[in-house]
Design a protein around this motif. Sequence first.
Motif, PDB file in Angstrom:
ATOM      1  N   GLU A  14       0.838  -1.193   0.000  1.00  0.00           N
ATOM      2  CA  GLU A  14       0.000   0.000   0.000  1.00  0.00           C
ATOM      3  C   GLU A  14       0.875   1.245   0.000  1.00  0.00           C
ATOM      4  O   GLU A  14       1.825   1.384   0.756  1.00  0.00           O
ATOM      5  CB  GLU A  14      -0.901  -0.010   1.228  1.00  0.00           C
ATOM      6  CG  GLU A  14      -1.813   1.199   1.312  1.00  0.00           C
ATOM      7  CD  GLU A  14      -2.685   1.117   2.535  1.00  0.00           C
ATOM      8  OE1 GLU A  14      -3.262   2.146   2.908  1.00  0.00           O
ATOM      9  OE2 GLU A  14      -2.786   0.019   3.107  1.00  0.00           O
ATOM     10  N   GLU A  15       0.566   2.207  -0.870  1.00  0.00           N
ATOM     11  CA  GLU A  15       1.339   3.432  -0.982  1.00  0.00           C
ATOM     12  C   GLU A  15       0.907   4.407   0.104  1.00  0.00           C
ATOM     13  O   GLU A  15      -0.265   4.676   0.281  1.00  0.00           O
ATOM     14  CB  GLU A  15       1.122   4.047  -2.365  1.00  0.00           C
ATOM     15  CG  GLU A  15       1.938   5.300  -2.604  1.00  0.00           C
ATOM     16  CD  GLU A  15       1.750   5.822  -3.998  1.00  0.00           C
ATOM     17  OE1 GLU A  15       2.463   6.761  -4.370  1.00  0.00           O
ATOM     18  OE2 GLU A  15       0.874   5.305  -4.708  1.00  0.00           O
ATOM     19  N   HIS A  17       1.177   8.272   1.822  1.00  0.00           N
ATOM     20  CA  HIS A  17       1.455   9.654   1.444  1.00  0.00           C
ATOM     21  C   HIS A  17       2.080  10.379   2.632  1.00  0.00           C
ATOM     22  O   HIS A  17       1.601  11.415   3.060  1.00  0.00           O
ATOM     23  CB  HIS A  17       0.167  10.333   0.981  1.00  0.00           C
ATOM     24  CG  HIS A  17      -0.503   9.599  -0.129  1.00  0.00           C
ATOM     25  ND1 HIS A  17      -1.857   9.397  -0.181  1.00  0.00           N
ATOM     26  CD2 HIS A  17      -0.011   8.975  -1.240  1.00  0.00           C
ATOM     27  CE1 HIS A  17      -2.167   8.705  -1.263  1.00  0.00           C
ATOM     28  NE2 HIS A  17      -1.063   8.435  -1.907  1.00  0.00           N
ATOM     29  N   GLN A  74      -0.039  -1.835 -12.163  1.00  0.00           N
ATOM     30  CA  GLN A  74       0.553  -0.604 -11.662  1.00  0.00           C
ATOM     31  C   GLN A  74      -0.406   0.583 -11.750  1.00  0.00           C
ATOM     32  O   GLN A  74      -0.135   1.647 -11.201  1.00  0.00           O
ATOM     33  CB  GLN A  74       1.855  -0.263 -12.407  1.00  0.00           C
ATOM     34  CG  GLN A  74       1.708  -0.050 -13.899  1.00  0.00           C
ATOM     35  CD  GLN A  74       2.016  -1.319 -14.675  1.00  0.00           C
ATOM     36  OE1 GLN A  74       1.774  -2.416 -14.168  1.00  0.00           O
ATOM     37  NE2 GLN A  74       2.577  -1.160 -15.869  1.00  0.00           N
ATOM     38  N   GLU A  75      -1.525   0.404 -12.456  1.00  0.00           N
ATOM     39  CA  GLU A  75      -2.528   1.473 -12.516  1.00  0.00           C
ATOM     40  C   GLU A  75      -3.526   1.391 -11.364  1.00  0.00           C
ATOM     41  O   GLU A  75      -4.440   2.207 -11.281  1.00  0.00           O
ATOM     42  CB  GLU A  75      -3.288   1.416 -13.847  1.00  0.00           C
ATOM     43  CG  GLU A  75      -2.420   1.546 -15.081  1.00  0.00           C
ATOM     44  CD  GLU A  75      -1.676   2.877 -15.131  1.00  0.00           C
ATOM     45  OE1 GLU A  75      -2.094   3.807 -14.420  1.00  0.00           O
ATOM     46  OE2 GLU A  75      -0.678   2.971 -15.865  1.00  0.00           O
ATOM     47  N   GLU A  77      -4.252   0.974  -7.014  1.00  0.00           N
ATOM     48  CA  GLU A  77      -3.635   1.208  -5.721  1.00  0.00           C
ATOM     49  C   GLU A  77      -4.631   0.915  -4.611  1.00  0.00           C
ATOM     50  O   GLU A  77      -5.838   0.844  -4.842  1.00  0.00           O
ATOM     51  CB  GLU A  77      -3.116   2.643  -5.596  1.00  0.00           C
ATOM     52  CG  GLU A  77      -4.198   3.687  -5.462  1.00  0.00           C
ATOM     53  CD  GLU A  77      -3.649   5.065  -5.129  1.00  0.00           C
ATOM     54  OE1 GLU A  77      -2.424   5.192  -4.905  1.00  0.00           O
ATOM     55  OE2 GLU A  77      -4.443   6.020  -5.090  1.00  0.00           O
ATOM     56  N   GLU A  78      -4.110   0.749  -3.407  1.00  0.00           N
ATOM     57  CA  GLU A  78      -4.936   0.556  -2.226  1.00  0.00           C
ATOM     58  C   GLU A  78      -4.645   1.688  -1.249  1.00  0.00           C
ATOM     59  O   GLU A  78      -3.487   2.025  -1.002  1.00  0.00           O
ATOM     60  CB  GLU A  78      -4.641  -0.789  -1.558  1.00  0.00           C
ATOM     61  CG  GLU A  78      -5.119  -1.985  -2.364  1.00  0.00           C
ATOM     62  CD  GLU A  78      -4.880  -3.289  -1.625  1.00  0.00           C
ATOM     63  OE1 GLU A  78      -4.200  -3.250  -0.574  1.00  0.00           O
ATOM     64  OE2 GLU A  78      -5.357  -4.333  -2.099  1.00  0.00           O
ATOM     65  N   THR A  79      -5.693   2.275  -0.700  1.00  0.00           N
ATOM     66  CA  THR A  79      -5.543   3.291   0.328  1.00  0.00           C
ATOM     67  C   THR A  79      -6.495   2.977   1.473  1.00  0.00           C
ATOM     68  O   THR A  79      -7.557   2.399   1.264  1.00  0.00           O
ATOM     69  CB  THR A  79      -5.853   4.703  -0.218  1.00  0.00           C
ATOM     70  OG1 THR A  79      -7.147   4.697  -0.841  1.00  0.00           O
ATOM     71  CG2 THR A  79      -4.814   5.134  -1.234  1.00  0.00           C
ATOM     72  N   ARG A 117      -9.699  -0.297  -2.814  1.00  0.00           N
ATOM     73  CA  ARG A 117      -8.964  -0.681  -4.026  1.00  0.00           C
ATOM     74  C   ARG A 117      -9.552   0.081  -5.195  1.00  0.00           C
ATOM     75  O   ARG A 117     -10.750   0.000  -5.480  1.00  0.00           O
ATOM     76  CB  ARG A 117      -9.136  -2.182  -4.239  1.00  0.00           C
ATOM     77  CG  ARG A 117      -8.371  -2.706  -5.445  1.00  0.00           C
ATOM     78  CD  ARG A 117      -7.019  -3.193  -5.040  1.00  0.00           C
ATOM     79  NE  ARG A 117      -6.417  -3.907  -6.151  1.00  0.00           N
ATOM     80  CZ  ARG A 117      -5.237  -3.571  -6.646  1.00  0.00           C
ATOM     81  NH1 ARG A 117      -4.549  -2.585  -6.134  1.00  0.00           N
ATOM     82  NH2 ARG A 117      -4.725  -4.259  -7.644  1.00  0.00           N
ATOM     83  N   LYS A 120      -5.644   4.126  -9.797  1.00  0.00           N
ATOM     84  CA  LYS A 120      -4.742   5.148  -9.273  1.00  0.00           C
ATOM     85  C   LYS A 120      -4.938   6.474 -10.023  1.00  0.00           C
ATOM     86  O   LYS A 120      -5.179   6.478 -11.233  1.00  0.00           O
ATOM     87  CB  LYS A 120      -3.296   4.688  -9.427  1.00  0.00           C
ATOM     88  CG  LYS A 120      -2.263   5.656  -8.860  1.00  0.00           C
ATOM     89  CD  LYS A 120      -0.856   5.191  -9.133  1.00  0.00           C
ATOM     90  CE  LYS A 120      -0.540   3.923  -8.380  1.00  0.00           C
ATOM     91  NZ  LYS A 120       0.889   3.545  -8.514  1.00  0.00           N
ATOM     92  N   ARG A 122      -4.051   9.667 -12.138  1.00  0.00           N
ATOM     93  CA  ARG A 122      -3.010   9.911 -13.136  1.00  0.00           C
ATOM     94  C   ARG A 122      -2.478  11.333 -13.062  1.00  0.00           C
ATOM     95  O   ARG A 122      -1.368  11.602 -13.520  1.00  0.00           O
ATOM     96  CB  ARG A 122      -3.565   9.658 -14.543  1.00  0.00           C
ATOM     97  CG  ARG A 122      -3.994   8.241 -14.813  1.00  0.00           C
ATOM     98  CD  ARG A 122      -2.829   7.292 -14.776  1.00  0.00           C
ATOM     99  NE  ARG A 122      -1.841   7.584 -15.791  1.00  0.00           N
ATOM    100  CZ  ARG A 122      -0.646   7.000 -15.869  1.00  0.00           C
ATOM    101  NH1 ARG A 122      -0.299   6.120 -14.961  1.00  0.00           N
ATOM    102  NH2 ARG A 122       0.192   7.317 -16.832  1.00  0.00           N
ATOM    103  N   TYR A 251       0.545  12.733 -11.433  1.00  0.00           N
ATOM    104  CA  TYR A 251       0.315  12.366 -10.036  1.00  0.00           C
ATOM    105  C   TYR A 251       1.622  12.014  -9.337  1.00  0.00           C
ATOM    106  O   TYR A 251       2.400  11.182  -9.806  1.00  0.00           O
ATOM    107  CB  TYR A 251      -0.646  11.180  -9.965  1.00  0.00           C
ATOM    108  CG  TYR A 251      -0.817  10.620  -8.578  1.00  0.00           C
ATOM    109  CD1 TYR A 251      -1.611  11.278  -7.650  1.00  0.00           C
ATOM    110  CD2 TYR A 251      -0.167   9.449  -8.196  1.00  0.00           C
ATOM    111  CE1 TYR A 251      -1.772  10.774  -6.363  1.00  0.00           C
ATOM    112  CE2 TYR A 251      -0.318   8.936  -6.926  1.00  0.00           C
ATOM    113  CZ  TYR A 251      -1.125   9.609  -6.013  1.00  0.00           C
ATOM    114  OH  TYR A 251      -1.276   9.102  -4.746  1.00  0.00           O
TER     115      TYR A 251
END
Length: 373
Positions: A14-15, A17, A74-75, A77-79, A117, A120, A122, A251
Amino acid sequence: MTTLPPPPAATDPEEEHRFPCDNCGSDLRFDPDVGKLVCDHCGNTEEMVQAGPRDGGVRELDFRAAIDNLLPLQEMEETRVAQCPNCGAQVEFDPDVHASECPFCATPVVTDTGTHRHIKPRGLLPFAMDEAQARAAMVDWLGKLWFAPNGLQDYARKGRKLTGIYVPYWTFDADTTSDYRGERGTIYYETRTVMRDGKPTQQQVQKIRWRGVSGRVTRFFDDVLVLASKALPKRYTDALEPRDLSAMEPYRPEFLAGFRAEGYQVDLDEGFQEARVKMDRVIQRDVKFDIGGDRQRIHHVETELRDVTFKHVLLPVWMAAYKYRDKSYRFVVNGRTGRVQGERPWSAAKIAIAVVLGLILAGGLGYLIAQNQ
């Protein structure tokens, strides 16, 4: 309506910030005034990592591939998000936050450890105003509302800080060709003799001569913008336009440092349906222009769309949600222009005073008129 199927599981972590300060280890935040990452603890500043030419700017994604669940991993993401039980907003929270307040409606929210999910982003428009500038714009806007309660203005001026939120949008591009059938109307006049006051009088009567026409119009649509949030009324967000999408940045999570991001609630296919409505309005104007003449009738339009692409983008909004005398008021400030919109508050006392003064003024004018007759 087609819905996006669940994407395959990702292997990427998970990315987050969050960006620690190289000097003291505290979290950095993006400062719109200096365009850098700033540490509020020790005052250290760090440059943003610039997007290189290889990034190719803000690239579009293929719409059909997304609908068919064929986007690369890669397009996605999970937050970690929490959904407000009152307005339904899905707002991203830092991993160490366990309770907070919904920035959209001021409802207390207890976060969970679940993840959202999604596709992501752009691109984004970075904040260009800090919180103090946004607050000043909001207070100035409230001050221009004659019947706003003074208490609310004071509360907003002295209350807690505004929350900077990146609101999700979709943009759509499409190449279109539209075949149409309709009629072109040409205005002409006929002279008729009518009786007026017992005398014959010549009168011009407008007529329209219709002739069937058909043709074809083409248009390329670039960045048709659709709100992907359901937490804010569209009448507020639409009124914050225009948006300078030409200033869109690729982004980068650094821009989100110190801010929150809302997860989209309008799915891609639902957003495209709204974009089609916007496109159809423009195509109708194109068809009427192509028909020409003085009047136009459109009987049928058939549009072919090609090369449909999209982006998930984030646009900056300063948000204030105040509870004043058991009533919630929401205000939004464009994070780049300072334009303000919100729920208009009314002061019953001010309205009553205005009504009384109006009656006194009307009575006085009536008395003066009566005395002068």
